[in-house]
Design an enzyme around this catalytic site. Structure first.
Site, PDB file in Angstrom:
ATOM      1  CB  SER A 147       5.057   2.921  11.624  1.00  0.00           C
ATOM      2  OG  SER A 147       3.645   2.516  11.451  1.00  0.00           O
ATOM      3  CG  HIS A 180      -0.297   0.218   2.404  1.00  0.00           C
ATOM      4  ND1 HIS A 180      -0.101  -0.698   3.333  1.00  0.00           N
ATOM      5  CD2 HIS A 180      -0.011   1.447   3.135  1.00  0.00           C
ATOM      6  CE1 HIS A 180       0.385  -0.197   4.669  1.00  0.00           C
ATOM      7  NE2 HIS A 180       0.585   1.069   4.467  1.00  0.00           N
ATOM      8  CG  ASP A 237       0.144  -4.139   2.855  1.00  0.00           C
ATOM      9  OD1 ASP A 237       0.706  -3.403   1.955  1.00  0.00           O
ATOM     10  OD2 ASP A 237      -0.254  -3.666   3.862  1.00  0.00           O
TER      11      ASP A 237
END
Length: 1025
Positions: free
Chosen positions: A236, A123, A154
């Site tokens: 993060s 993402h 991801d």
């Protein structure tokens, strides 16, 4: 969402947007160097990402930090790890698949120092290429670009040049998915909440949760996630999750959005495989059967049909497992369709018992194009099926087509899975330009264009190639959330502002979109005359009033480029025909703000003709446009404009068009006539009516209608009813609009000149007036004699006018003759000024003899007026995603000094201007230390800057705060373009592109579609992932 069978899981199909509990971290605006002045010039919009991401809460700060100091062993480990962790700052330059154009930042870590590979989240990498760079711990910067993004999971891999890092050794973190265990103490090392480096502690609490759902947009699936309490926040994403030995055991990916300090980590098994394939130069095969599975515990599987024999065998084979895989979504038309059903419990694949996603991925990835056998339990019955494994990359788009302001690609597996629909059709990834649908929502599938069915991108391309410029075609479309409803609309196809139809193909070797031209525009078909008749207005007591229906036309205006701070790219309203023989129509400037636009005029709800701008009034909020009357065979009626001022309390008839374009009417009275005072807004200077009277009436219809007239019994139009663009609301960030009347006698001098073929050459007093009462005037030095004269001159309103603001003029005026703030105006050319309409004398005089009161002293001045022919914008430059032009009239009305003639009017999401903080309302004064007082010097300076290199801009905010921004040029996606007003061009403007120091007439070969609709209003906060 704490367990595989959580009741809080997202409904699997067609759920409306909502705030998901599971959340990637918020998109915060990076504050570095952002000196935008209060309330930037384009309105905030409801970005779909906002509200789906967790807001950073300072009350959680204690949870972000380790309790007590780390041991020496941990400190040594962290010291080694941080050298490999990078901050990623990037732009997704255009909308594609699930990702909008945006600017953001995140974290990654080096996994191959020799080849220069960095692991981060998918993402972050996005579906398409991004433009960005990485910053290492010692603040060395290096360009980075994606070379792989997983279609489902991801994670993504970036590439950089290791040789570019000169001042520190670069090591790689070793991926050890086998070391992830429940109870293992971990550290998350990354760019948390936009900070340079944050080290967060936690303990892995579980290894078997389902992938979190993030609402609309990208979500991982068909994998398990780890869970820990680390409370990581924005920025993060992509951080390494390391154990005490310094091995990466997982990848930070998301967290809860309800305040709980819970984080979700992606296992590293599949990233490790992908990295190995890249290192060995092998293709990264990905197989899929278009079926989503979920981990569900034995008790739920039992209710779905898991018998005791199979449960015992499964528990014996996998003594530590408590879950099995259960089919959740099967896509229609996919390999699993009619073979697997929702609720089927997966027992075996190719004869091998299986309970984990990792092993299922192994089998499918090695079986692309082959058949696999699945043993399923369906309501207690054993079902064995054979399914052909498809290529996951083949159903993940890697290209899009841009045409007429919109962008399109084949529907992706991600979107199809999210809504549980077949993975086919043409998806609108950027609904802009001609393809901006009535609803600004995302998720549209094109069904047909010009009565031709659209099945895939190739069929869409062929249909669009055959449509000529300026054609009006029928388009049908559906929304992924509601495929039961077919929407139908008529679209005006623009192929003159954006002449090229471009294909962009993702290049994973260079990390760029490769652009190619598919077709040039077909010329417009010459219009032919059309015949129509008007409706008849019923239930009116005066036939002359009813006849006025024949004087109204529907006007649509679309603007391909944002100029002058105007907040919209498309407006509509009703215009009044003032000369049917010449095709002249008067319309509000809130509908037609400037002449770089397309105007469509619909007559009698039947005939559609082109319009062009003839005149824009600089102060009084109206424009005059023109159509070709030879194309209209209809009884259009020229409205008769009254020469007498309407008065307060007078009876009149209101005819208006409401928000859905329906005509409404009512007898009413004039309640008030006053000088319009729309508040100025330094955060969003845009056209604002000043020095003009406004009329209000006693009917509720007036607030519902943005277009209309006030008309006398004999059909004479006494006033236009117009929309006035107002200020930006500081609370809602929306633009206010006012509906007010404009008396027709004010317009007559201009209308008469235009009817005679004369271009009005107006003069103006470069000041703004406000009405004051006699009590104020007396205190400010107006004598009793003048106060008495006022009472005789205007019995309805005892008022004078005070200068409240001076407009900054480029040419210096004689200070001795100029009006100043606080001056009270008594007369102009010996005429007493007690009504705002009496100021109209200024429009026809080069100078005016004025009597004023200044500081309690009566003065006589010969006040020069200024020409109004230099008010409108006639040149604009698009540079690094920012739109720049000379400060328009609204800016000069609000500012006391122009710092430069290079003014930032707007900026595009995903552009360098957005990434580096060059904000609307800024003035550019220097480029690389060289003064740029005007657009010519600015253009000469920026064209010389080499591509992909840094340069310095010195800027000044609207609030007079100087600052310096460093930016990197990107000609591939954001070439420098110049828009020049040119009457010789058919559309009145021409475009010049500058790439590599060369000038190209028209569009260049590269560049993303310049989007000017509300979805790229250019000042939604960027963020951190």
């Amino acid at each position: 969402m704490n367990g595989p069978n959580s009741a809080a899981a997202r409904a699997k199909r067609k759920e409306p947007p909502h705030t998901a509990i599971d959340s990637r971290h918020p998109k915060h605006h990076r504050p570095n160097g952002d000196m935008s002045s209060g309330g930037d010039n384009t309105p905030d919009i409801n970005d779909e990402f906002e509200g789906e991401f967790e807001e950073f809460d300072e009350s959680r700060l204690p949870a972000l930090l380790p309790v007590g100091p780390d041991t020496a062993e941990w400190q040594a480990t962290i010291e080694n790890v941080v050298r490999n962790v990078v901050s990623i700052r990037f732009c997704q330059t255009c909308s594609f698949d699930t990702d909008p154009a945006l600017t953001s930042e995140a974290t990654g870590f080096v996994v191959d120092a020799e080849r220069g590979y960095i692991l981060t989240n998918r993402h972050v990498v996005g579906s398409g290429p991004f433009w960005g760079y990485c910053i290492f711990d010692n603040h060395e910067e290096v360009d980075a670009y994606p070379v792989y993004r997983d279609p489902v999971h991801d994670f993504g891999i970036l590439k950089f040049d290791p040789k570019a890092i000169k001042y520190m050794p670069v090591d790689a973190l070793q991926l050890r998915p086998d070391l992830a265990k429940v109870g293992v103490e971990i550290r998350v090392v990354g760019n948390d909440a936009g900070e340079k480096l944050s080290i967060l502690s936690g303990v892995i609490s579980r290894l078997d949760r389902n992938a979190p759902e993030y609402g609309d947009g990208y979500s991982d699936f068909n994998t398990c996630y780890y869970q820990a309490s680390a409370a990581a926040s924005g920025g993060s994403s992509g951080s390494p999750v390391v154990n005490i030995d310094g091995y990466a055991v997982a990848l930070q990916a998301g967290g809860r959005a309800d305040g709980a300090s819970t984080d979700y980590f992606l296992p590293l098994d599949r990233p490790a495989r992908a990295l190995k394939c890249l290192q060995e130069g092998k293709p990264i095969t990905r197989g899929d059967i278009q079926c989503q599975f979920l981990l569900k515990p034995f008790d739920e599987c039992r209710r779905l049909g898991l018998g005791p024999e199979w449960e015992a065998q499964t528990r014996k084979t996998f003594p530590k497992e408590t879950n099995m895989l259960v089919a959740e979504i099967i896509l229609p038309g996919g390999p699993s369709h009619k073979k697997v059903e929702e609720g089927d419990v997966l027992v075996k694949v190719n004869g091998e018992m299986l309970t984990q996603f990792i092993r299922l991925d192994d089998i499918l990835d090695s079986s692309v194009g082959k058949t696999v056998k699945l043993l399923l339990l369906r309501g207690g019955e054993e079902v064995e099926v054979e399914i052909e494994v498809g290529d996951l990359h083949a159903i993940t788009p890697d290209r899009f087509v841009s045409v007429s302001g919109g962008s399109f690609h084949n529907l992706s597996y991600q979107q199809a899975r999210l809504y549980g629909v077949a993975c086919k059709g043409v998806f609108v990834c950027e609904a802009g330009g001609s393809f901006r649908f009535d609803n600004s929502d995302n998720g549209w599938l094109v069904q047909s264009v010009d009565h031709k069915k659209i099945t895939d991108l190739e069929s869409f391309i062929e249909v669009m190639k055959a449509i000529p410029d300026k054609a009006r075609v029928v388009v049908t479309y559906k929304h992924l959330r509601d495929l039961h409803t077919l929407h139908t609309t008529i679209m005006y196809i623009d192929r003159h502002w954006s002449k090229k139809m471009k294909m962009a193909v993702r290049n994973d070797v260079t990390g760029l979109w490769d652009f190619s031209s598919l077709a040039d525009a077909l010329p417009a078909v010459p219009p032919v005359p059309r015949k129509a008749s008007f409706i008849q207005l019923e239930h009116t007591s005066h036939p002359a009033v009813a006849d006025l229906v024949r004087s109204f036309v529907h006007v649509n205006c679309s603007m391909p480029v944002k100029l002058d701070g105007f907040p919209k790219n498309r407006k509509w309203g009703m215009g009044l025909v003032i000369d049917a023989e010449k095709g002249l129509v008067v319309i509000s400037r809130a509908i037609v703000p400037y002449d770089l636009c397309d105007i469509s005029i619909t007559i009698a709800d039947s005939i559609v003709v082109e319009g062009k701008v003839v005149f824009l009034h600089p102060l009084q909020n109206y424009a005059i446009i023109q159509y070709d009357p030879k194309l209209v065979d209809a009884p259009v009626l020229s409205a008769k404009l009254s020469t007498e001022q309407i008065t307060q309390g007078a009876s009149t008839y209101f005819i208006g068009y409401n928000r859905i374009g329906r005509i409404v009417h009512a007898a009413t009275t004039v309640t008030e006539i006053f000088a319009v005072t729309i508040p100025a807004n330094s955060g969003a200077p845009r056209y604002r009516a000043v020095n003009v009277d406004a009329i209000t009436v006693d009917t509720s219809l007036s607030g519902q209608c943005g277009s209309g007239v006030l008309v006398a019994q004999d059909g004479t139009v006494q006033a236009l009813w117009l929309t006035y663009l107002g200020e930006r609301s500081p609370t809602t960030h929306r633009d206010e609009e006012y509906h007010l009347g404009l008396a027709t006698p004010t317009m007559l001098p201009v209308v008469n000149q235009i009817q005679q073929g004369i271009v009005p050459n107006l003069r103006m007093l470069s000041v703004e007036f406000r009405a004051i009462q006699m009590s104020q005037a007396r205190l400010m030095g107006v004598s009793e004699e003048w106060i008495h004269k006022v009472s005789l001159a205007n019995t309805a309103h005892h008022q004078l006018f005070m200068v409240t603001k001076r407009t900054f003029e480029r040419k210096e005026q004689d200070a001795a003759c100029a009006l100043l703030e606080g001056d009270i105006l008594l007369t102009l050319n010996d005429q007493m000024i007690t009504r705002i309409s009496e100021l109209d004398i200024m429009y026809s005089h080069d100078a005016l003899d004025a009597v004023i009161v200044r500081d309690c002293e009566e003065l006589k001045l010969n006040v020069p007026t200024v020409a109004a022919d230099d008010v409108e914008t006639d040149r604009a430059i698009s540079f690094c995603g920012a739109i720049l032009h000379r400060p328009h009239h609204a800016v000069r009305q609000q500012i006391s000094k122009l710092f430069s003639e290079v003014y930032v009017s707007a900026r595009t999401r995903g552009s360098p201007a957005y990434q580096y903080g060059l904000a609307p309302t800024n003035f550019i004064t220097h480029v690389n230390g060289k003064p740029t007082p005007d657009l010519e010097s600015f253009l000469a300076a920026v064209v010389k800057i080499p591509d992909n290199t840094y340069f310095r801009l010195k800027a000044m905010t609207f609030d007079s705060v100087p600052w310096v921004v460093t930016m990197k040029k990107n000609e591939h996606y954001f070439p420098t373009m110049e828009w020049l007003k040119d009457p010789a061009e058919e559309c009145g403007w021409r475009r010049v592109t500058y790439e590599g120091g060369k000038m190209i007439e028209g569009e260049g070969p590269d560049g993303v579609m310049p989007v000017a609709d509300e979805m790229t209003e250019m000042d939604v906060d960027g963020g951190v992932c």
